[in-house]
Design an enzyme around this catalytic site. Structure first.
Site, PDB file in Angstrom:
ATOM      1  N   ASN A 255      -1.387   3.685  -3.207  1.00 20.95           N
ATOM      2  CA  ASN A 255      -2.452   3.987  -3.817  1.00 20.95           C
ATOM      3  C   ASN A 255      -3.704   3.175  -3.120  1.00 20.95           C
ATOM      4  O   ASN A 255      -4.817   3.749  -3.198  1.00 20.95           O
ATOM      5  CB  ASN A 255      -2.295   3.618  -5.229  1.00 20.95           C
ATOM      6  CG  ASN A 255      -2.236   2.056  -5.379  1.00 20.95           C
ATOM      7  OD1 ASN A 255      -1.174   1.455  -4.977  1.00 20.95           O
ATOM      8  ND2 ASN A 255      -2.942   1.373  -6.342  1.00 20.95           N
ATOM      9  N   HIS A 256      -3.542   1.938  -2.331  1.00 19.88           N
ATOM     10  CA  HIS A 256      -4.624   1.441  -1.938  1.00 19.88           C
ATOM     11  C   HIS A 256      -5.136   2.003  -0.646  1.00 19.88           C
ATOM     12  O   HIS A 256      -6.337   1.881  -0.202  1.00 19.88           O
ATOM     13  CB  HIS A 256      -4.308  -0.096  -1.927  1.00 19.88           C
ATOM     14  CG  HIS A 256      -4.375  -0.854  -2.936  1.00 19.88           C
ATOM     15  ND1 HIS A 256      -5.847  -1.444  -3.514  1.00 19.88           N
ATOM     16  CD2 HIS A 256      -3.775  -1.020  -3.979  1.00 19.88           C
ATOM     17  CE1 HIS A 256      -5.530  -2.084  -4.656  1.00 19.88           C
ATOM     18  NE2 HIS A 256      -4.361  -1.888  -5.071  1.00 19.88           N
TER      19      HIS A 256
ATOM     20  N   ASP B 144       0.412   0.071   0.616  1.00 20.07           N
ATOM     21  CA  ASP B 144      -0.261  -0.942   0.212  1.00 20.07           C
ATOM     22  C   ASP B 144      -0.590  -2.111   1.336  1.00 20.07           C
ATOM     23  O   ASP B 144      -0.463  -3.394   1.059  1.00 20.07           O
ATOM     24  CB  ASP B 144      -0.137  -1.622  -1.051  1.00 20.07           C
ATOM     25  CG  ASP B 144      -0.497  -0.908  -1.977  1.00 20.07           C
ATOM     26  OD1 ASP B 144      -0.982   0.431  -1.956  1.00 20.07           O
ATOM     27  OD2 ASP B 144      -0.554  -1.327  -3.430  1.00 20.07           O
TER      28      ASP B 144
ATOM     29  N   ASP C  36       4.823  -4.435  -0.790  1.00 18.91           N
ATOM     30  CA  ASP C  36       3.393  -4.484  -0.376  1.00 18.91           C
ATOM     31  C   ASP C  36       2.904  -5.826   0.213  1.00 18.91           C
ATOM     32  O   ASP C  36       3.084  -6.927  -0.181  1.00 18.91           O
ATOM     33  CB  ASP C  36       2.288  -4.363  -1.725  1.00 18.91           C
ATOM     34  CG  ASP C  36       3.076  -3.179  -2.739  1.00 18.91           C
ATOM     35  OD1 ASP C  36       4.206  -2.725  -2.622  1.00 18.91           O
ATOM     36  OD2 ASP C  36       2.104  -2.919  -3.595  1.00 18.91           O
TER      37      ASP C  36
END
Length: 413
Positions: A185-186, A150, A111
């Site tokens: 998920n971001h 991410d 990330d």
């Protein structure tokens, strides 16, 4: 759809800048952020049209009522919204890849969360890029890079990182390599209109990409939020660019997923999942009665989904049964897709890049972004077998250490 880059990507002036990105945000804007909720769940019906020219050519569907409503907001910043007839929209682009091959090294980067300095440092540590005449250029040959998702949130330079990695991908493909980014998920949060984790600097960056002058964006917070919505909601230019990213990618015998990969995900179909996430981000129109594409629940719906799963990222299990269950699940999933190992991000690892389940799971999110832990940079390198039929060599490359994991001499972890 490729980038139409307007500005060169500048490298940091010195290694001292690698600790994080400097934020040029006024104190007044910081105060506005602290006093105002940024949790802007904007419905799909109210999605705006993007004016950015960074991501491809002008190709978004038109909704005259949305444009009129948005223009009422934008009178404060004097930026008009573009309007494109739906009939002028191009044909549906290709879905992201699911299975690819690599003839050379594979490098996994965790990330990044908006930290350009750590992004460049990751590339340098893995011998993938270097600075030439103030620009970052590809030096990785036929290496295939997989960034685990991410890129967005918690840092100020999100679009800049997306552009850099796309440019390096174009250069890498000329030498037989590639640079892939997964959706984490971001990314899904932002396409949903959830901007809780967006920094002031990233709001300013999005506003400038939309076309709002920086000086105007600095004093108009509503305009920044609306500009970000225009770029990131389904059908927006950045959302369409993210639609090119797979949710799950398999390179040779290594699988990559942001959070985790379980048998239920494999049973659903990896190609199907990648295609459905991409269709949602592009805002593909379905049959007249069905409306627009929606994301699959198994991709991003809850804590068991591909993007949110943390079952395989625990640095310690409370008891042997939990560890056995997690390792058994990933073993089943890998067996069904013909892979030997899974690489995940999502959960910052306090002890850096590490592996579990006898090398079947590698965790590469080290929390390197200055918006997370500001931890030392580290990546995972997977080298091809020296001899045909041999095992790959996994090495952790980092600022503080470098160690190897020979799959011919594994030990219980």
């Amino acid at each position: 759809m490729a980038f139409a880059s307007r500005l060169p990507v500048q490298a940091p002036a010195s290694h001292k800048q690698f600790g994080g990105c400097a934020r040029s945000v006024s104190p007044s804007l910081r105060q506005q952020r602290s006093n105002r909720s940024l949790h802007t769940h904007v419905s799909r019906r109210h999605s705006l049209l993007s004016g950015s020219t960074i991501f491809g050519s002008a190709l978004l569907q038109s909704q005259s009522t949305v444009a009129q409503a948005a223009t009422a907001v934008y009178h404060q910043v004097n930026v008009s919204l573009p309007s494109i007839d739906e009939a002028d929209s191009p044909e549906r682009p290709e879905d992201p890849p699911t299975y690819v091959t690599a003839s050379g090294r594979i490098v996994a980067i965790g990330d990044l969360h908006g930290d350009m300095g750590k992004t460049i440092r990751s590339l340098q540590i893995a011998r993938l890029a270097e600075q030439r005449n103030g620009q970052i250029v590809w030096t990785g040959g036929d290496t295939v890079v997989v960034q685990l998702g991410d890129v967005l949130d918690r840092g100020d330079t999100e679009i800049g990182i997306l552009r850099l990695l796309r440019q390096l991908d174009q250069q890498a493909r000329l030498e037989g390599g590639a640079v892939y980014m997964l959706n984490g998920n971001h990314e899904s949060l932002n396409v949903c209109g959830d901007f809780r984790y967006v920094t002031p600097g990233a709001f300013i960056e999005a506003a400038e990409e939309f076309g709002i002058p920086r000086a105007v964006a600095m004093r108009n917070w509503d305009g920044c939020i609306q500009a970000r919505a225009a770029l990131f909601l389904p059908g927006g230019r950045v959302a369409r660019e993210l639609a090119r990213n797979p949710t799950v990618l398999v390179v040779n015998d290594t699988a990559f997923a942001h959070g985790g990969l379980l048998p239920t995900h494999v049973n659903y179909g990896l190609e199907r999942m990648n295609a459905e996430v991409a269709a949602w981000m592009r805002r593909d129109k379905l049959d007249a009665e069905e409306g627009y594409a929606t994301p699959p629940f198994l991709a991003m719906g809850d804590g068991n989904s591909v993007m949110w799963n943390r079952q395989l990222s625990r640095e310690s299990y409370t008891n042997p049964i939990d560890r056995f269950h997690a390792c058994n699940m990933v073993s089943q999933a890998l067996a069904r897709i013909g892979a030997k190992r899974l690489v995940v991000g999502h959960t910052p690892q306090m002890r850096g890049v590490n592996c579990e389940c006898d090398g079947k799971v590698w965790r590469v999110d080290v929390g390197m972004s200055s918006g997370v832990l500001n931890a030392p940079t580290a990546v995972l390198e997977i080298s091809p077998p020296v001899e045909e039929g041999g095992e790959v060599l996994c090495r952790i490359l980092g600022e503080e250490l470098m160690c190897t994991f020979d799959e011919d001499s594994m030990f219980d972890l």
